[in-house]
Scaffold this active site. Structure first.
Site, PDB file in Angstrom:
ATOM      1  N   ASP A   1     -41.987-114.826  20.435  1.00 49.52           N
ATOM      2  CA  ASP A   1     -41.826-115.738  21.571  1.00 49.52           C
ATOM      3  C   ASP A   1     -40.444-115.536  22.190  1.00 49.52           C
ATOM      4  O   ASP A   1     -39.431-115.621  21.504  1.00 49.52           O
ATOM      5  CB  ASP A   1     -41.983-117.179  21.090  1.00 49.52           C
ATOM      6  CG  ASP A   1     -42.080-118.186  22.219  1.00 49.52           C
ATOM      7  OD1 ASP A   1     -41.734-117.841  23.375  1.00 49.52           O
ATOM      8  OD2 ASP A   1     -42.494-119.324  21.960  1.00 49.52           O
TER       9      ASP A   1
ATOM     10  N   HIS B   1     -45.319-116.676  23.300  1.00 48.76           N
ATOM     11  CA  HIS B   1     -45.217-118.099  23.607  1.00 48.76           C
ATOM     12  C   HIS B   1     -46.585-118.770  23.691  1.00 48.76           C
ATOM     13  O   HIS B   1     -46.734-119.941  23.358  1.00 48.76           O
ATOM     14  CB  HIS B   1     -44.472-118.279  24.935  1.00 48.76           C
ATOM     15  CG  HIS B   1     -44.030-119.682  25.195  1.00 48.76           C
ATOM     16  ND1 HIS B   1     -43.128-120.347  24.389  1.00 48.76           N
ATOM     17  CD2 HIS B   1     -44.362-120.569  26.181  1.00 48.76           C
ATOM     18  CE1 HIS B   1     -42.915-121.560  24.869  1.00 48.76           C
ATOM     19  NE2 HIS B   1     -43.658-121.717  25.941  1.00 48.76           N
TER      20      HIS B   1
ATOM     21  N   SER C   1     -43.789-126.488  23.541  1.00 54.64           N
ATOM     22  CA  SER C   1     -42.677-125.946  24.317  1.00 54.64           C
ATOM     23  C   SER C   1     -41.697-127.076  24.650  1.00 54.64           C
ATOM     24  O   SER C   1     -41.173-127.709  23.748  1.00 54.64           O
ATOM     25  CB  SER C   1     -43.202-125.233  25.559  1.00 54.64           C
ATOM     26  OG  SER C   1     -42.213-124.417  26.123  1.00 54.64           O
TER      27      SER C   1
END
Length: 702
Positions: A642, A674, A555
């Site tokens: 995501d 995600h 991320s």
């Protein structure tokens, strides 16, 4: 190894120009953003096929790692029961099943606070299965629970399900006496819905088109969702909204926040249609969080805030006039970052960070004194969790370290006893004494000391005795700290001689609020240079060599990976980037994309500020891929659904890396979000894929 006739997919270039602040940027892979385009989907599938072919020689190792994780895990197990009302609540896992089974058993004695010692092979009197995730997931490739709450009287279950991975949940209500669902169905909600204390209502939030939770709703059980009442709406796109009831059941608390400013509103729990009342009016740059308590018969709020207190202070105010006189309970103390205060009837708990380690303490309402809990490991993490009751005699704690598996304690307040309830079983002869952990420090070019956590298997020698393969992890954003935690999957690396290291870089919260401030906005580059400094320290101090080090981050940590690949490619043999935020400038320039406007407080606003634009452009990974550079091997992992970091970012990044000759692979989960795939066996397979690739890069795949 790799077959010479394998050819990487080539993403065709299509003319597209991004223009801002007089700067024209040719972005020939922007067309990959068209998620519904069959050509885009075909390209992603081609990427998956290529990655599968390129890693086919690791199939045996992947299976070995998967089996190691499986064999170390007690697959049929139960959690420690948590008391709420007249029931003990717990969950089961069953060998061969992907998802947990949520159960409860009746309380035998209302004065008994000792959880029953449950075993998987014994019948539990009165056990009731409330929700079996395996049943709910039948026929679906993805399944995730976003809300899970029981009514105070224990008669109903509220649950929210996401079957796509896009974090939009459908709420349903189950009658626990019959096991059947009511007619109530509320689609497209955020996570975290809850029953009102009287069970008549459900409070939930919904999102706008940019996936920002922005509205709080009131649903009356047994009515059509179309008639639900809006309780609160936040029009400012910089702020998200959340809602939940205080432990005391006195108030509904509606929270509004950006990454630098917050505001809270109180609504009486017995009058949910009343006008929400602000605790403190919002002021730019001031964050606060409040909790309700009763002290000497008076309703009070304990408020944790940073108004003139960088590392936060704790004050107490009257609940009726919260903007009135403030009584300081825990003053601001530089270097002690106050994290949380949680109120119970007779005392409170406080969490704070000191010297990079989270501490827990009990707060005496009368004196304001804090009794800190002591633990004997140099590196550990601890936190209060699973404490729904208002007046318990003990507090439930979760504890762990790099070498100590996840542990559940009950801390008895009157006697200061720490009662071990359960430690995560690790099968296969695991012994914590076989592993070591320590913290060392790297020094940056500007003289900043960056903490580095290490864990290793002792039989291979101590780190620094000679170069060893190293797996270096980093994050460094949103004041999120990477605390010492145990991982069964990590044992597959440690047992092959790999040293696991965490670089606690600026932008995280490990060393207090200033550590975060020094790694965001116009100081964001510090996050990247800190990580490079740590990698160089590990090489210079003899822990490893560049050809024996792989970096990983996900991320915002994936942004870190992309940035260090450009800054210091010579330091790493490989880089594993999970759902990586590598096309950050393009995303943050587009306010129509999920969460962009909220993110401006973290990264800056390049849409309206040319200086921010120029600064972000200088480090965004996709913008700064360079020709003539020998990049390390790269694996980017993403998910089609995501909503936090869109798949298109790593897809574009990999295409650009290939242009300059980099060995880059893309793995895109076609039904996931995600957090990756759902289901524990699926997740183990996914992690085994990543670790096998990592070991291959380190030369340990044989």
């Amino acid at each position: 190894m790799t077959s010479p006739d394998l050819t990487a997919p080539v993403a065709p270039t299509r003319p597209f120009t991004r223009s801002h602040h007089g700067d024209d940027v040719a972005d020939h892979y922007e067309w990959l953003r068209a998620k519904d385009d069959e050509v885009v989907i075909a390209h992603l599938k081609d990427e998956n096929a290529y990655t599968h072919s390129r890693t086919a020689h690791l199939a045996g190792l992947r299976e070995d790692i998967f089996q190691e994780m499986k064999q170390r895990t007690l697959e049929t197990d139960l959690s420690v029961p948590t008391r709420r009302g007249n029931w003990w609540y717990y969950s089961r896992t069953v060998e061969g099943s992907q998802y947990g089974i949520h159960c409860r058993a009746p309380l035998a004695d209302p004065d008994d606070w000792t959880p029953p010692e449950l075993t998987a092979d014994t019948e539990i009197d009165g056990e009731q299965v409330m929700l079996d995730g395996n049943v709910e997931a039948e026929g679906h490739e993805f399944f995730s629970l976003g809300s899970f709450d029981t009514s105070t009287d224990g008669t109903r279950l509220l649950y929210g399900v996401d079957l796509a991975g896009d974090e939009r949940y459908t709420l349903r209500i189950r009658d626990l006496s019959t096991g059947t669902d009511l007619a109530d169905v509320v689609p497209n909600t955020s996570a975290g819905a809850s029953f009102s204390p009287d069970g008549r209502f459900v409070v939930y939030t919904t999102m706008d088109d940019a996936w920002r939770p922005d509205t709080v709703w009131l649903h009356e059980v047994g009515t059509d969702a179309a008639a639900d009442q809006q309780l609160f709406h936040e029009p400012d796109e910089r702020y998200w909204v959340g809602a939940g009831f205080t432990r005391s059941d006195k108030y509904l608390m509606i929270g509004v926040g950006s990454s630098i400013t917050s505001e809270e509103f109180l609504v009486p729990a017995d009058d949910l249609r009343a006008q929400p009342r602000s605790v403190w009016p919002r002021r730019e740059g001031v964050e606060y969080e409040s909790t309700h308590a009763v002290v000497d018969g008076e309703d009070v709020l304990y408020i944790l805030h940073n108004d003139g207190a960088l590392d936060f202070e704790l004050v107490r105010v009257a609940a009726s006039t919260p903007d009135g006189e403030r009584e300081i309970v825990l003053p601001h103390l530089p270097g002690r970052r106050l994290l949380d205060m949680s109120a119970f009837r007779d005392w409170g708990t406080v969490a704070y960070r000191r010297d990079g380690i989270v501490r827990m303490g009990l707060l005496d309402y009368g004196t304001g004194a804090v009794r800190e809990l002591d633990f004997d490991e140099p590196l550990y993490t601890v936190g209060a969790s699973g404490n729904p009751e208002w007046a318990p005699p003990m507090i439930r704690l979760g504890y762990g370290s790099f070498v100590t598996p996840g542990t559940v304690y009950d801390y008895v307040v009157d006697t200061a006893e720490l009662l071990l309830r359960k430690r995560q079983p690790v099968l296969g002869g695991f012994d914590p004494a076989d592993y070591g952990q320590e913290r060392v420090w790297a020094v940056t070019e500007d003289g900043v000391r960056v903490p580095v956590s290490l864990v290793w298997k002792r039989s291979f020698g101590a780190p620094g005795d000679g170069p060893r393969p190293v797996h270096l992890y980093g994050y460094g954003s949103y004041e999120h700290s990477i605390d010492p935690g145990f991982s069964i999957a990590r044992l597959s690396l440690l047992d092959r001689g790999v040293v696991f290291a965490v670089a606690h870089v600026r932008g995280g919260g490990e060393m207090g609020r200033q550590w975060y401030e020094d790694g965001k906005l116009q100081s964001k580059r510090n996050t990247f240079t800190d990580f490079v400094a740590v990698a160089r320290h590990l090489v210079d101090a003899g822990y490893t060599t560049p050809d024996r080090m792989v970096a990983e981050g996900g991320s915002a940590g994936g942004l870190l990976m992309g940035a260090v690949a450009n800054l210091a490619p010579e330091l790493f043999a490989g880089i594993l980037a999970d759902v990586p935020f590598v096309d950050a400038l393009t995303t943050i320039l587009d306010p129509s994309l999920p969460l962009t406007v909220i993110e401006w407080d973290e990264w800056g606003d390049p849409l309206h500020d040319a200086g921010v634009y120029e600064y972000m452009k200088s480090y965004t990974p996709y913008e700064n891929v360079r020709a003539g550079v020998q990049y390390p091997r790269i694996l980017a992992v993403t998910s089609l659904n995501d909503t936090r970091v869109l798949y298109v970012e790593p897809a574009k990044w990999v295409a650009r890396l290939r242009e300059v000759g980099a060995d880059a692979l893309l793995k895109c989960e076609m039904v996931a979000g995600h957090g990756g795939v759902s289901g524990r066996y699926n997740a183990w397979h996914q992690r085994a894929f990543e670790l096998a690739w990592l070991l291959d890069v380190l030369g340990l795949a044989a």
